[in-house]
Design a protein around this motif. Sequence first.
Motif, PDB file in Angstrom:
ATOM      1  N   LEU B 238     -12.973 -36.132  -8.525  1.00  0.00           N
ATOM      2  CA  LEU B 238     -14.366 -36.499  -8.229  1.00  0.00           C
ATOM      3  C   LEU B 238     -14.773 -35.950  -6.869  1.00  0.00           C
ATOM      4  O   LEU B 238     -15.861 -35.389  -6.716  1.00  0.00           O
ATOM      5  N   SER B 239     -13.898 -36.104  -5.883  1.00  0.00           N
ATOM      6  CA  SER B 239     -14.215 -35.600  -4.547  1.00  0.00           C
ATOM      7  C   SER B 239     -14.347 -34.080  -4.573  1.00  0.00           C
ATOM      8  O   SER B 239     -15.199 -33.514  -3.905  1.00  0.00           O
ATOM      9  N   PHE B 240     -13.490 -33.447  -5.355  1.00  0.00           N
ATOM     10  CA  PHE B 240     -13.536 -31.991  -5.484  1.00  0.00           C
ATOM     11  C   PHE B 240     -14.883 -31.534  -6.036  1.00  0.00           C
ATOM     12  O   PHE B 240     -15.444 -30.538  -5.618  1.00  0.00           O
ATOM     13  N   LEU B 241     -15.400 -32.322  -6.991  1.00  0.00           N
ATOM     14  CA  LEU B 241     -16.682 -31.960  -7.599  1.00  0.00           C
ATOM     15  C   LEU B 241     -17.864 -32.412  -6.751  1.00  0.00           C
ATOM     16  O   LEU B 241     -19.013 -32.266  -7.141  1.00  0.00           O
ATOM     17  N   GLY B 242     -17.570 -32.978  -5.592  1.00  0.00           N
ATOM     18  CA  GLY B 242     -18.638 -33.390  -4.689  1.00  0.00           C
ATOM     19  C   GLY B 242     -19.209 -34.758  -5.009  1.00  0.00           C
ATOM     20  O   GLY B 242     -20.220 -35.165  -4.459  1.00  0.00           O
ATOM     21  N   LEU B 243     -18.559 -35.471  -5.927  1.00  0.00           N
ATOM     22  CA  LEU B 243     -19.077 -36.788  -6.300  1.00  0.00           C
ATOM     23  C   LEU B 243     -18.090 -37.879  -5.935  1.00  0.00           C
ATOM     24  O   LEU B 243     -18.017 -38.921  -6.576  1.00  0.00           O
ATOM     25  N   GLY B 244     -17.311 -37.631  -4.907  1.00  0.00           N
ATOM     26  CA  GLY B 244     -16.322 -38.631  -4.529  1.00  0.00           C
ATOM     27  C   GLY B 244     -16.516 -39.047  -3.098  1.00  0.00           C
ATOM     28  O   GLY B 244     -17.637 -39.273  -2.646  1.00  0.00           O
ATOM     29  N   ILE B 245     -15.385 -39.133  -2.394  1.00  0.00           N
ATOM     30  CA  ILE B 245     -15.415 -39.474  -0.987  1.00  0.00           C
ATOM     31  C   ILE B 245     -16.261 -38.419  -0.272  1.00  0.00           C
ATOM     32  O   ILE B 245     -16.168 -37.234  -0.548  1.00  0.00           O
ATOM     33  N   GLN B 246     -17.109 -38.891   0.659  1.00  0.00           N
ATOM     34  CA  GLN B 246     -18.016 -37.956   1.327  1.00  0.00           C
ATOM     35  C   GLN B 246     -17.442 -37.479   2.654  1.00  0.00           C
ATOM     36  O   GLN B 246     -16.686 -38.192   3.306  1.00  0.00           O
ATOM     37  N   PRO B 247     -17.792 -36.247   3.052  1.00  0.00           N
ATOM     38  CA  PRO B 247     -17.341 -35.756   4.348  1.00  0.00           C
ATOM     39  C   PRO B 247     -17.911 -36.645   5.456  1.00  0.00           C
ATOM     40  O   PRO B 247     -18.981 -37.232   5.257  1.00  0.00           O
ATOM     41  N   PRO B 248     -17.245 -36.744   6.589  1.00  0.00           N
ATOM     42  CA  PRO B 248     -16.026 -36.017   6.952  1.00  0.00           C
ATOM     43  C   PRO B 248     -14.729 -36.767   6.632  1.00  0.00           C
ATOM     44  O   PRO B 248     -13.691 -36.319   7.070  1.00  0.00           O
ATOM     45  N   THR B 249     -14.805 -37.889   5.901  1.00  0.00           N
ATOM     46  CA  THR B 249     -13.583 -38.634   5.583  1.00  0.00           C
ATOM     47  C   THR B 249     -12.546 -37.699   4.957  1.00  0.00           C
ATOM     48  O   THR B 249     -12.881 -36.940   4.060  1.00  0.00           O
ATOM     49  N   PRO B 250     -11.308 -37.762   5.445  1.00  0.00           N
ATOM     50  CA  PRO B 250     -10.310 -36.845   4.891  1.00  0.00           C
ATOM     51  C   PRO B 250      -9.814 -37.303   3.510  1.00  0.00           C
ATOM     52  O   PRO B 250      -9.057 -38.252   3.414  1.00  0.00           O
ATOM     53  N   SER B 251     -10.292 -36.676   2.465  1.00  0.00           N
ATOM     54  CA  SER B 251      -9.775 -36.932   1.124  1.00  0.00           C
ATOM     55  C   SER B 251      -9.205 -35.618   0.616  1.00  0.00           C
ATOM     56  O   SER B 251      -9.793 -34.556   0.827  1.00  0.00           O
ATOM     57  N   TRP B 252      -8.066 -35.692  -0.050  1.00  0.00           N
ATOM     58  CA  TRP B 252      -7.391 -34.469  -0.486  1.00  0.00           C
ATOM     59  C   TRP B 252      -8.288 -33.619  -1.380  1.00  0.00           C
ATOM     60  O   TRP B 252      -8.344 -32.401  -1.248  1.00  0.00           O
ATOM     61  N   GLY B 253      -8.982 -34.284  -2.295  1.00  0.00           N
ATOM     62  CA  GLY B 253      -9.825 -33.540  -3.228  1.00  0.00           C
ATOM     63  C   GLY B 253     -10.940 -32.803  -2.496  1.00  0.00           C
ATOM     64  O   GLY B 253     -11.282 -31.668  -2.814  1.00  0.00           O
ATOM     65  N   MET B 254     -11.514 -33.495  -1.479  1.00  0.00           N
ATOM     66  CA  MET B 254     -12.603 -32.856  -0.759  1.00  0.00           C
ATOM     67  C   MET B 254     -12.099 -31.705   0.104  1.00  0.00           C
ATOM     68  O   MET B 254     -12.750 -30.670   0.235  1.00  0.00           O
ATOM     69  N   MET B 255     -10.911 -31.889   0.692  1.00  0.00           N
ATOM     70  CA  MET B 255     -10.314 -30.798   1.473  1.00  0.00           C
ATOM     71  C   MET B 255     -10.099 -29.579   0.576  1.00  0.00           C
ATOM     72  O   MET B 255     -10.335 -28.444   0.971  1.00  0.00           O
ATOM     73  N   LEU B 256      -9.644 -29.872  -0.641  1.00  0.00           N
ATOM     74  CA  LEU B 256      -9.415 -28.798  -1.606  1.00  0.00           C
ATOM     75  C   LEU B 256     -10.728 -28.087  -1.924  1.00  0.00           C
ATOM     76  O   LEU B 256     -10.802 -26.860  -1.987  1.00  0.00           O
ATOM     77  N   ALA B 257     -11.799 -28.878  -2.091  1.00  0.00           N
ATOM     78  CA  ALA B 257     -13.104 -28.292  -2.402  1.00  0.00           C
ATOM     79  C   ALA B 257     -13.588 -27.429  -1.234  1.00  0.00           C
ATOM     80  O   ALA B 257     -14.105 -26.333  -1.431  1.00  0.00           O
ATOM     81  N   GLU B 258     -13.382 -27.937  -0.008  1.00  0.00           N
ATOM     82  CA  GLU B 258     -13.788 -27.153   1.162  1.00  0.00           C
ATOM     83  C   GLU B 258     -12.957 -25.879   1.267  1.00  0.00           C
ATOM     84  O   GLU B 258     -13.458 -24.809   1.571  1.00  0.00           O
ATOM     85  N   GLY B 259     -11.650 -26.031   0.958  1.00  0.00           N
ATOM     86  CA  GLY B 259     -10.750 -24.889   1.058  1.00  0.00           C
ATOM     87  C   GLY B 259     -11.061 -23.826   0.031  1.00  0.00           C
ATOM     88  O   GLY B 259     -10.781 -22.643   0.225  1.00  0.00           O
ATOM     89  N   ARG B 260     -11.673 -24.265  -1.077  1.00  0.00           N
ATOM     90  CA  ARG B 260     -11.970 -23.336  -2.158  1.00  0.00           C
ATOM     91  C   ARG B 260     -12.909 -22.213  -1.690  1.00  0.00           C
ATOM     92  O   ARG B 260     -12.816 -21.080  -2.150  1.00  0.00           O
ATOM     93  N   ASP B 261     -13.781 -22.549  -0.736  1.00  0.00           N
ATOM     94  CA  ASP B 261     -14.709 -21.529  -0.237  1.00  0.00           C
ATOM     95  C   ASP B 261     -13.981 -20.433   0.532  1.00  0.00           C
ATOM     96  O   ASP B 261     -14.523 -19.347   0.749  1.00  0.00           O
ATOM     97  N   TYR B 262     -12.743 -20.743   0.996  1.00  0.00           N
ATOM     98  CA  TYR B 262     -12.003 -19.757   1.796  1.00  0.00           C
ATOM     99  C   TYR B 262     -10.813 -19.202   1.019  1.00  0.00           C
ATOM    100  O   TYR B 262      -9.905 -18.634   1.584  1.00  0.00           O
ATOM    101  N   MET B 263     -10.875 -19.415  -0.320  1.00  0.00           N
ATOM    102  CA  MET B 263      -9.765 -19.073  -1.202  1.00  0.00           C
ATOM    103  C   MET B 263      -9.328 -17.617  -1.062  1.00  0.00           C
ATOM    104  O   MET B 263      -8.157 -17.294  -1.181  1.00  0.00           O
ATOM    105  N   LEU B 264     -10.264 -16.723  -0.808  1.00  0.00           N
ATOM    106  CA  LEU B 264      -9.948 -15.304  -0.811  1.00  0.00           C
ATOM    107  C   LEU B 264      -9.208 -14.855   0.440  1.00  0.00           C
ATOM    108  O   LEU B 264      -8.488 -13.874   0.414  1.00  0.00           O
ATOM    109  N   SER B 265      -9.374 -15.570   1.539  1.00  0.00           N
ATOM    110  CA  SER B 265      -8.675 -15.162   2.750  1.00  0.00           C
ATOM    111  C   SER B 265      -7.711 -16.248   3.237  1.00  0.00           C
ATOM    112  O   SER B 265      -6.520 -16.038   3.338  1.00  0.00           O
ATOM    113  N   GLU B 266      -8.238 -17.459   3.490  1.00  0.00           N
ATOM    114  CA  GLU B 266      -7.386 -18.536   3.996  1.00  0.00           C
ATOM    115  C   GLU B 266      -6.940 -19.416   2.836  1.00  0.00           C
ATOM    116  O   GLU B 266      -7.343 -20.572   2.710  1.00  0.00           O
TER     117      GLU B 266
END
Lengths: 306, 302
Positions: B238-266
Amino acid sequence: MKAYIIRRLFQAIAVCLAISMISFFLLFLNSDPALLLLPPEAEIEDIEIFKKSMGLDRPVLIQYLSFLKKVLLHGDFGNSFVSKIPALDLVIERIPATLKLSLLAVLLANALAIPMGMISAVKRYTLADNLITFLALVGQAMPLYWFGIMLIIIFGVFLGWLPISGSDSFVHMIMPSITLGAWLLPVNMRLVRSGMLDVLNQDYIRTARAKGLFEKTVMIKHAFKNAMIPMVTVTGMQLSLLLGGAVVTETVFAWPGLGRLAVESIRMGDYPVVQAIVVFFALCVVIGNLLADILTAFIDPRIRLE
Amino acid sequence: MSSETIMTVPHVNQKKPSSLFNILRKMWDLKLGMMGGVIIVGMLICAVGAHLIAPFDPYEQDIMERLLPPSFLEGGSAKHLLGTDSVGRDTLSRIIYGTRISLIVGISAVLIQVVIGVFLGLFAGYYGGKTDSAISFMVNVMMGFPFILLAMSLVAVIGPSLQNIIFALGITGWPVFTRVTRVETIKLKECEFVLCAKTLAFSTMRILLKHILPNILPSILVLGTVEIARAIIRESLLSFLGLGIQPPTPSWGMMLAEGRDYMLSEWWLAALPGFAIFLSALGINLLGDAIRDIVDPHMRKS
């Protein structure tokens, strides 16, 4: 048999109705759907006018009945708030993409799950069995979308073998269908394994062995065929798992199917589309279950007679 | 081939508990269970002592040190062991704090599921007839929804917050518990001790809670453990899809979603939090399997 089918049919219809009701009333959980449907800066007068025009000022139950009537008679879920196209058309347009992906995923998953489950059951407690069950355990703990992203990173970015998104050719389907297949694999494998184990304990297997049949014949003709009966039921039930997995997979790979449409519509508050998808998914699941039950009853006379 | 096959027929095996095979298998099971236990203990320590263990404040941004790779990769610094994210927050600290969120959500959601599910299951199984039909119908309806759609729509309507995520996961996940409880209650209600309690005119509540429930608890415990893993994965989804824990609270799913934008380099930004989810779900499942073997040898691995 006829009575059984009719009873199951009525149950299926009732389940569909209940799901349509839940998907409709979901909107009312937050007190006023008009506030959800309108932009937050809307004036109070505008809200009132909007409510009147949409019929939102009527009692909730009446609204549900008119929603149901439109859906049943005309397949009309209303127009999408975003694209102004009838919601059902949007849904229908996306079906082929999801269907292609799901079929390939199910094929992939079962092509591996059936042999793995059989080996695991027949060679129970050996190294092979332990490895396979461990693999299933690992697979079940793996978040589907993370698996997809890791595939993208490894095969799309590092190795550059496969395209990371899009849906133009068969090559584009490889990673999404592996991801979705990997989601089903552990479950299916466990089912085949336990189905086989159940069957292997039966007297008719001992009889088959006692009359000197080849082990291969016993396994394939006597054990495997019977072990497949519960698989039919479960495959029907898995539709809901599959569709849920499709939602996630499509989002990760930007696959233009129903799942992605669902996520986009929920995010944008495009409720007619959401309702159409929910009802469509529910129909698929209910019909899938119904067919599986009827099929099982045909294959297995014991169920019919109960 | 045939001699091996005879070995694998289950009841033959069970009659020889001292065979080398079984001893090896028990060691293997125990080892996996131990591994699960170690992971869980590690998670608990991280969750409870996050503020003591984490090297940095999970919210502290440092724009000069953004997108640092983990120290084991080229260009990484020993200061940030797992690197930093796009605004320079320490990934390791965020993952450690994320354990807290995951466990809170997982455990609370499953508690809600257990309360609703077990209660309904007891009633359905014990009373049978119309009550059973009605409750089974509810279960069928819930099972007809792909879980993720229902949970997403629910969160979208009631708004994403920690409490609402827990509520959404709890209210959508109970049918599994109802199913298990119902079947077990049906089996148990014909047992002598229940019939006896009935003859003594004990109240239904007393029979359900004091006589039937304790006998179902082991199954609930096993299922509950596995469901915690599932709830953690679902929260992260849910957090990964943006419908879970809201930023900036550290949730693994949300971190993963944020990290997805940098998938190609970082790539590590998406890989690391995902690995945390995977590891904790694996640990819980391994432990659940071990518990099942201990409390109920009949259910062993089938």
